[in-house]
Design a protein around this motif. Structure first.
Motif, PDB file in Angstrom:
ATOM      1  N   LYS A  40       0.822  -1.209   0.000  1.00  0.00           N
ATOM      2  CA  LYS A  40       0.000   0.000   0.000  1.00  0.00           C
ATOM      3  C   LYS A  40       0.858   1.262   0.000  1.00  0.00           C
ATOM      4  O   LYS A  40       0.402   2.337  -0.392  1.00  0.00           O
ATOM      5  N   GLY A  41       2.094   1.138   0.418  1.00  0.00           N
ATOM      6  CA  GLY A  41       2.980   2.306   0.492  1.00  0.00           C
ATOM      7  C   GLY A  41       2.777   3.063   1.788  1.00  0.00           C
ATOM      8  O   GLY A  41       1.969   2.676   2.631  1.00  0.00           O
ATOM      9  N   ASN A  42       3.531   4.142   1.935  1.00  0.00           N
ATOM     10  CA  ASN A  42       3.514   4.903   3.187  1.00  0.00           C
ATOM     11  C   ASN A  42       2.350   5.879   3.255  1.00  0.00           C
ATOM     12  O   ASN A  42       1.872   6.343   2.225  1.00  0.00           O
ATOM     13  N   PRO A  43       1.944   6.224   4.489  1.00  0.00           N
ATOM     14  CA  PRO A  43       0.916   7.272   4.621  1.00  0.00           C
ATOM     15  C   PRO A  43       1.522   8.624   4.246  1.00  0.00           C
ATOM     16  O   PRO A  43       2.742   8.752   4.176  1.00  0.00           O
ATOM     17  N   PRO A  44       0.696   9.637   3.999  1.00  0.00           N
ATOM     18  CA  PRO A  44       1.258  10.952   3.674  1.00  0.00           C
ATOM     19  C   PRO A  44       1.868  11.604   4.904  1.00  0.00           C
ATOM     20  O   PRO A  44       1.503  11.223   6.010  1.00  0.00           O
ATOM     21  N   PRO A  45       2.769  12.564   4.774  1.00  0.00           N
ATOM     22  CA  PRO A  45       3.303  13.036   3.507  1.00  0.00           C
ATOM     23  C   PRO A  45       4.393  12.109   2.981  1.00  0.00           C
ATOM     24  O   PRO A  45       5.115  11.483   3.748  1.00  0.00           O
ATOM     25  N   ARG A  46       4.493  12.065   1.669  1.00  0.00           N
ATOM     26  CA  ARG A  46       5.484  11.185   1.048  1.00  0.00           C
ATOM     27  C   ARG A  46       6.606  11.940   0.367  1.00  0.00           C
ATOM     28  O   ARG A  46       7.591  11.338  -0.047  1.00  0.00           O
ATOM     29  N   THR A  47       6.409  13.218   0.160  1.00  0.00           N
ATOM     30  CA  THR A  47       7.466  13.987  -0.511  1.00  0.00           C
ATOM     31  C   THR A  47       7.704  15.304   0.216  1.00  0.00           C
ATOM     32  O   THR A  47       6.823  15.821   0.905  1.00  0.00           O
ATOM     33  N   ILE A  58       7.947   6.978  -0.579  1.00  0.00           N
ATOM     34  CA  ILE A  58       6.712   6.440  -1.160  1.00  0.00           C
ATOM     35  C   ILE A  58       6.372   5.087  -0.509  1.00  0.00           C
ATOM     36  O   ILE A  58       5.207   4.764  -0.319  1.00  0.00           O
ATOM     37  N   GLU A  61       4.992   1.541  -3.063  1.00  0.00           N
ATOM     38  CA  GLU A  61       3.599   1.229  -3.388  1.00  0.00           C
ATOM     39  C   GLU A  61       3.565   0.522  -4.737  1.00  0.00           C
ATOM     40  O   GLU A  61       4.079   1.041  -5.733  1.00  0.00           O
TER      41      GLU A  61
ATOM     42  N   PHE B 216       1.077  17.543  -0.199  1.00  0.00           N
ATOM     43  CA  PHE B 216       2.328  17.753  -0.940  1.00  0.00           C
ATOM     44  C   PHE B 216       2.171  17.067  -2.288  1.00  0.00           C
ATOM     45  O   PHE B 216       1.767  15.915  -2.342  1.00  0.00           O
ATOM     46  N   GLY B 226       3.407  10.300  -4.997  1.00  0.00           N
ATOM     47  CA  GLY B 226       3.721  10.993  -3.748  1.00  0.00           C
ATOM     48  C   GLY B 226       2.510  11.602  -3.059  1.00  0.00           C
ATOM     49  O   GLY B 226       2.482  11.732  -1.847  1.00  0.00           O
ATOM     50  N   VAL B 228      -0.451  11.101  -1.832  1.00  0.00           N
ATOM     51  CA  VAL B 228      -1.427  10.093  -1.428  1.00  0.00           C
ATOM     52  C   VAL B 228      -2.522  10.679  -0.532  1.00  0.00           C
ATOM     53  O   VAL B 228      -2.266  11.514   0.325  1.00  0.00           O
ATOM     54  N   SER B 257      -2.261  13.739   6.765  1.00  0.00           N
ATOM     55  CA  SER B 257      -1.271  14.545   7.486  1.00  0.00           C
ATOM     56  C   SER B 257      -1.713  15.988   7.547  1.00  0.00           C
ATOM     57  O   SER B 257      -2.484  16.434   6.708  1.00  0.00           O
TER      58      SER B 257
END
Lengths: 277, 257
Positions: A40-47, A58, A61, B216, B226, B228, B257
């Motif tokens: 599923k990848g990481n929760p936000p924020p990702r960048t 990320i 994902e 973001f 990115g 999400v 977030s």
């Protein structure tokens, strides 16, 4: 080449390029990291943007190898250029399973060794030369076609590059993103840990390419902060045989075409000044 | 990315600007309300990543963007002058859903994207006009583009935190008062606490609620994954290709977030 994780899973690539443009300008497509099971990848924020750079987290994902093969790979192959699948595993066996699954399905593999090895308490593969030896050797036994290892820029990088050569990799990709951190909030402290990419890292990776290409005989693919033809040329002059474009794709999806055009005009200039051309 | 010439970059209020850029007509035709574009100040490595902006209005061959200075990117943008060139990519993202019998709720700069919706719903061909616009800001100075909004003949209900204009308090209080009498579909854009509150009100009064989300955002094209937006479903959504407008009931606010 388009670097892993910087052009999605290929669904939207043809919105920005014609097939002709892809064939004429892109040497290979390196897919997003694919794992055995869906992630599923990481929760936000990702960048998070930093001066001249981008931190991303990320979390690989992806739909997992089965769905990737069924729903994404056919479209990626339809672009008509070699497809290199980037593999993400948290133990050697996962990489082997993925290699087996992709036999006859892809033109090459790129092993992502910037992953935590769950069997070694989360120690990154890239810090553990013994495990990388085993990994490359075992994948090579299964996979006879083009095999790349994407090195992490941290850890015993030179030793790992030599191991890749010794155990039969065709090339090393130098390099992945740099472990980095951004402070998101002061109080309570909230941080984002991820990998730094973009022009900020170019001088660092260029140095690695320069040094590693002198140490090993297999080819080196440069990858780190290329946003112009001049950047690409510098990598080639410093020992890279090919290069990957990553973060630039996120700035402008048509960046690879622009970079190739600039590179062609620069190399035309070089040749006209050289007696051997 | 395409090049575009700046025709206006005017201060509307403290830290709020109206930017107008000339865009080729064939590109302009593709824009729908709710979509966004990303803007890069030419050749700059810092800020590196283009910034996303919703389309505020389109007149002739000019796309207007209403933006607030919140960081390095918008600060640099505010320094550009008429005649300068920037680069953009768009339209990106999905348009607003096509709603009927609905109201708009905007908090602060969240009003930006609704101007284009009002323009596009005049002929009622694809988009329909909202029945009411709820627009809140901190002070009356931060209420922008009011004369433009009023042009469409739709009631605009104003609130300010300090009571300097309209209802004193937050915009969602006005919505709740309205929904007690007549709950309707709501389309909202604004700061996260406001969106969360709109979602609660929507749930309470069984009103279908759509939220225009922010996060973001790097590529805007689905390339980096990115941006999400956590959903209650198994899979996360990505704002740039699945949004920016989402059904409130699908969003998992706990992980936002």
């Amino acid at each position: 080449m388009l670097a892993s994780g910087t052009w999605g899973l290929g669904e939207n690539l043809d919105k920005f390029f014609t097939l002709k443009e892809i064939k004429e300008n892109i040497g290979a497509l390196v897919t997003k990291g694919i794992s055995v099971n869906p992630r599923k990848g990481n929760p936000p924020p990702r960048t998070f943007e930093t001066p001249c750079g981008l931190i991303n987290s990320i979390g690989i994902e992806n739909p997992g190898i089965k769905e990737f093969k069924r729903n994404y790979l056919p479209k990626i192959k339809s672009y008509g250029v070699p497809v290199i699948v980037n593999l993400y595993g948290e133990e050697v066996e996962e990489f082997l399973e993925l290699s087996q699954e992709l036999k006859g399905e892809a033109d090459g593999l790129e092993l992502n060794i910037s992953c935590p090895n769950v069997k070694k308490g989360g120690l990154f593969f890239s810090y553990d030369s013994k495990t990388v030896s085993k990994l490359v050797k075992k994948v090579r036994e299964i996979w006879k076609d083009f095999l790349a290892v994407k090195l992490s820029p941290v850890g015993p990088v030179y030793e790992i590059a030599e191991i890749c050569e010794k155990y039969g990799a065709d090339t090393v990709v130098v390099a992945n993103t740099y472990p980095a951190l951004a402070v998101l909030e002061f109080k309570p402290l909230k941080v984002l840990q991820g990998g730094l990419s973009g022009p900020a890292i170019k001088p660092l990776t260029l140095r690695l390419v320069y040094d590693i290409s002198k140490k090993i005989k297999i080819s080196v693919i440069g990858c780190g902060g290329i946003v112009s033809g001049k950047d690409a040329l510098e990598y080639l002059l410093c020992g890279a045989k090919a290069f990957q474009v990553g973060t630039a794709n996120l700035i402008d999806p048509r960046a690879p075409i622009k970079i190739i055009k600039e590179l062609r005009s620069l190399t035309d200039g070089l040749c006209s000044k050289s007696a051997s051309c | 990315m395409y090049e575009a010439k700046i025709v206006i970059n005017k201060k509307e209020a403290e830290n709020i600007y109206l930017l107008g850029i000339e865009i080729p007509k064939n590109v302009l035709k593709k824009f729908q309300p709710g979509q966004f574009l990303k803007i890069k100040i030419n050749q700059r490595m810092d800020p590196l990543i283009p910034r996303p902006f919703t389309v505020h209005a389109i007149e002739e061959n000019v796309v207007y963007i209403l933006y607030q200075i919140v960081g390095k990117g918008t600060k640099s943008l505010s320094k550009l002058r008429k005649g300068e060139i920037l680069e953009f990519l768009g339209p990106l993202g999905k348009p607003f859903p096509k709603l009927k019998n609905y109201v708009i709720c905007a908090g602060g700069i969240g009003i930006a994207g609704f101007g284009f919706l009002l323009q596009k719903s005049v002929n009622k061909k694809i988009f329909y006009s909202p029945e009411m616009i709820f627009y809140g800001a901190k002070t009356k100075e931060e209420l922008v583009r009011l004369s433009f909004l009023k042009r469409f003949g739709i009631p605009v209900k104003i609130s300010t935190d300090d009571g300097s204009k309209g209802y004193k308090g937050i915009v969602t209080d006005m919505i709740e008062e309205e929904f007690k009498k007549d709950p309707r579909t709501v389309l909202a854009c604004g700061p996260k606490p406001m969106l969360k509150r709109v979602a609660e009100i929507g749930k309470k009064y069984k009103a279908k609620t759509y939220l225009v989300m922010e996060t973001f955002l790097a590529c805007g094209t689905g390339f980096c994954m990115g941006c999400v937006i956590p959903l209650k479903r198994k899979k996360h959504a990505h704002l740039c290709i699945d949004g920016p407008t989402f059904l409130a009931e699908e969003i998992d606010f706990e992980f936002l977030s």
